[in-house]
Scaffold this active site. Structure first.
Site, short mmCIF file in Angstrom:
data_model
loop_
_atom_site.label_atom_id
_atom_site.label_comp_id
_atom_site.label_asym_id
_atom_site.label_seq_id
_atom_site.Cartn_x
_atom_site.Cartn_y
_atom_site.Cartn_z
N LYS A 53 -8.39 6.39 10.06
CA LYS A 53 -8.66 5.97 8.85
C LYS A 53 -8.17 4.48 9.07
O LYS A 53 -6.66 4.89 9.28
CB LYS A 53 -8.87 6.25 8.38
CG LYS A 53 -10.32 7.52 7.63
CD LYS A 53 -9.80 8.46 6.11
CE LYS A 53 -10.64 9.41 6.10
NZ LYS A 53 -12.24 8.79 5.78
N ASP A 76 -8.77 15.04 -0.76
CA ASP A 76 -10.03 15.81 0.49
C ASP A 76 -10.61 16.88 0.03
O ASP A 76 -10.89 17.91 1.08
CB ASP A 76 -10.05 15.33 1.99
CG ASP A 76 -11.48 14.78 2.06
OD1 ASP A 76 -12.79 14.63 1.95
OD2 ASP A 76 -11.54 14.65 2.81
N ASP A 99 -13.58 11.93 12.24
CA ASP A 99 -13.55 10.98 10.95
C ASP A 99 -14.94 12.10 10.13
O ASP A 99 -14.79 12.43 8.38
CB ASP A 99 -13.46 10.09 11.05
CG ASP A 99 -12.75 9.53 9.14
OD1 ASP A 99 -12.28 10.44 8.20
OD2 ASP A 99 -13.07 8.76 8.45
N ARG A 131 -17.99 18.18 7.30
CA ARG A 131 -18.89 19.16 7.86
C ARG A 131 -18.73 20.48 8.57
O ARG A 131 -19.41 21.06 8.84
CB ARG A 131 -20.43 18.42 7.72
CG ARG A 131 -19.99 16.81 9.37
CD ARG A 131 -21.30 15.91 9.42
NE ARG A 131 -20.73 14.61 8.26
CZ ARG A 131 -21.15 13.85 8.30
NH1 ARG A 131 -22.68 13.89 9.36
NH2 ARG A 131 -21.03 13.30 7.17
N1 BES Z 1 -13.00 12.51 3.24
C1 BES Z 1 -14.25 11.27 3.81
C2 BES Z 1 -15.26 10.93 2.84
C3 BES Z 1 -14.75 10.68 1.71
C4 BES Z 1 -14.39 9.06 1.84
C5 BES Z 1 -14.11 11.15 0.79
C6 BES Z 1 -13.99 8.31 0.37
C7 BES Z 1 -13.58 9.62 -0.64
C8 BES Z 1 -13.67 9.23 -0.82
C9 BES Z 1 -15.11 12.26 5.24
O1 BES Z 1 -14.38 13.00 5.83
C10 BES Z 1 -15.30 11.06 5.76
O2 BES Z 1 -14.34 10.39 6.69
N2 BES Z 1 -16.54 10.77 6.15
C11 BES Z 1 -16.90 9.67 6.86
C12 BES Z 1 -18.18 9.84 7.91
C13 BES Z 1 -18.07 8.72 9.05
C14 BES Z 1 -17.41 8.92 9.74
C15 BES Z 1 -19.72 9.29 9.44
C16 BES Z 1 -17.43 8.27 5.93
O3 BES Z 1 -18.14 8.26 5.04
O4 BES Z 1 -17.14 7.41 6.87
ZN ZN Z 2 -13.28 14.28 5.43
MN MN Z 3 -13.15 12.56 6.80
#
Ligand code: BES
Ligand code: ZN
Ligand code: MN
Length: 502
Positions: free
Chosen positions: A282, A293, A352, A356
């Site tokens: 990230k 998270d 990231d 899931r």
């Molecule tokens: N933990 C994040 C989602 C998240 C984002 C939670 C902002 C709280 C605030 C999750 O693990 C993630 O990174 N999701 C990615 C998925 C993508 C790589 C398909 C996302 O949402 O960008």
């Molecule tokens: Zn996450």
């Molecule tokens: Mn993530």
């Protein structure tokens, strides 16, 4: 009256919170008396009594437009004549016909947050006689949540819990239950607010064990050897990049009169104690708040502990997948294919999208208990925040009745939710060329839904609702009713779901 279930509280000196049905708001000695006002003006009951005793002070201020009763307006009136209390705080509920449990919770929290800005020996809250018992519980809960900030690591505290809180015009049982609910919300908030170097899979699992001990739940903690024996390769893969090994927490609670064999409810929580993104790293700004998270896991733990403390008549299983998503030398990689516990193979396209992958195994574990329903809570996708914003949780389900019940429970406590579709066409987007599924959709559109579609593959047809709390779990900025940080999102709806309608 001292309440009978104070098992949830940890840390911080919290004064007692009691009901005193006999006391008069005008005669009680206190630092402050909090009273609730709608836009309709000073009505009847306790607030009218305060108005009369002060020679019509409140109605004059309302007539002058100094107090409007608008939502979360908070007006302190110092040294009002005729009152024993040092000040009155008038907090707004907005339009009378729009008042619900959520407005009441936030209004009470607003007044408490304001007053907790300095030490107070005793604060009196005056419930509105027209509220339902559940609404009064939420008021009590809101007041007890609002006086707690995110001061865990601050030398000079910004908020101080009241020495004591007294509720007038409130049934003592409602006050006692409201206190237990607040302790659940504050437990979840504390865990979310803990820095990732203090709260990691092992220490989270220890928190779970101690909450279980306090509330009478059974707890099982799977370490990496046990996870390996149990074929939880998806959890282990995500955890491999960290020197903090993963854990799986399983909590069991059987309430009085609950069915012995089959759980009525299974709660599943995403417990990523820090999400760096892994090798799909990230950017710094997005990583900053990723201690949040594990909010789904915190909500599930806190809700289960609250349900147990309230001795609700349900059979409940709760499971939390705990990992730190890091970039260490053993980290899982793009292109890796993982065989999840269910046997389904997962091709990793983005490390990231780890939540899931972790939940794939956790869902499969709870499926083994054959629960009637599964509810999972997870800060799963940024896409859900793009769709619904900061305050609204996304609902995704394979069973409309189950989803309706979750939505109704959330509505009853005033946490906004919105259901998103689960059309079969979305399944095509997570097909993989080399494995059964891949861990991201074909582009980024509909990302909250493709994530939910991925989870659906692991619930084995059991009625299930997924709650994406990426938006509401964490407040980057303070709001009138809460300091920034963990909000305790979805603790109250899960407790409400276990209780059923009022
Ligand atoms: N933990 C994040 C989602 C998240 C984002 C939670 C902002 C709280 C605030 C999750 O693990 C993630 O990174 N999701 C990615 C998925 C993508 C790589 C398909 C996302 O949402 O960008
Ligand atoms: Zn996450
Ligand atoms: Mn993530």
């Amino acid at each position: 009256m001292t309440h009978e279930f104070s098992h949830l509280r940890t840390g911080g000196a919290a004064g007692g919170i009691i009901a005193d049905p006999a006391a008069r708001p005008t005669a009680i000695e206190a630092d402050a008396v909090v009273t609730f006002l709608t836009e309709g003006g000073v009505g009847s009951g306790a607030i009218a009594e305060i108005d009369a005793t002060t020679g019509g002070l409140l109605s004059r201020l309302v007539a002058a437009g100094e107090i409007t009763g608008k939502r979360y307006e908070c007006v302190p009136i110092l040294a009002a004549p005729g009152l024993k209390a040092g000040q009155i705080v008038v907090v707004g509920l907005g339009k009378r016909e729009e008042v619900d449990a959520g407005v009441i919770y936030r209004a009470a929290a607003t007044a408490a947050r304001h007053l907790a800005g300095r030490p107070r020996a005793k604060v009196v809250f005056v419930a509105d006689g027209s509220w339902t018992t559940r609404q009064t519980e939420q008021a009590v809960a809101g007041a007890a949540v609002g006086m707690v900030g995110q001061d865990l690591y601050r030398t000079e505290k910004k908020r101080t819990r009241f020495g004591s809180t007294v509720w007038l015009v409130a049934p003592p049982e409602a006050v006692a239950r409201g206190v237990v609910i607040s302790e659940g919300v504050n437990l979840a908030r504390r865990l979310v607010n803990m820095p990732p170097d203090d709260l990691y899979p092992q220490t989270f699992s220890e928190e779970a064990a101690s909450a279980a001990g306090r509330t009478g739940m059974e707890v099982e903690i799977w370490d990496e050897e046990q996870l390996s024996r149990e074929r939880c390769q998806a959890i282990l893969a995500v955890g491999r990049g960290s020197n903090r090994p993963p854990r799986l927490v399983i909590l069991r609670y059987r309430g009085p009169g609950a069915q012995a064999d089959q759980p009525d409810l299974a709660f599943v929580g995403k417990g990523v104690t820090f999400d760096s993104g892994g090798l799909s790293l990230k950017p710094s700004e997005s990583m900053l708040t990723m201690k949040c998270d594990m909010s789904g896991g915190a909500a599930v733990l806190a809700a289960a502990a609250t349900i147990a403390a309230l001795k609700l008549p349900v059979n409940l299983v709760a499971a939390i997948g705990l990992v730190e998503n890091m970039t260490g030398p053993a980290a899982y990689k793009l292109g890796d294919v993982i065989t999840a516990r269910s046997g389904t193979t997962i091709e990793i396209h983005n490390t990231d999208a780890e939540g899931r992958v972790v939940l794939a195994d956790v869902l499969d574990v709870v499926r083994g208990f054959k629960p009637k329903r599964i509810i999972d809570a997870a800060t799963l996708t940024g896409a859900c925040m793009v769709a619904l914003g900061h305050d609204v949780a996304g609902l995704f389900s394979n069973d409309q009745d189950c989803c309706n019940d979750v939505a109704e429970a959330a509505r009853a406590v005033g946490e906004p939710v919105w259901q998103l579709p689960m059309y079969a066409d979305y399944d095509d987007q997570i097909r993989s060329d080399v494995a059964d599924i891949k861990n991201v959709g074909d582009g980024r559109w509909g990302g909250a839904i493709t994530a939910a579609k991925f989870l659906e593959r692991f619930v084995g047809g059991i009625p299930w609702t997924h709650v994406d709390i990426a938006g509401p779990a964490f407040a980057e900025k303070p709001r009138p009713w809460t300091d920034g940080g963990g909000t305790g999102s979805f603790v109250r709806p899960l407790v409400e779901l276990a209780r059923g309608p009022e």
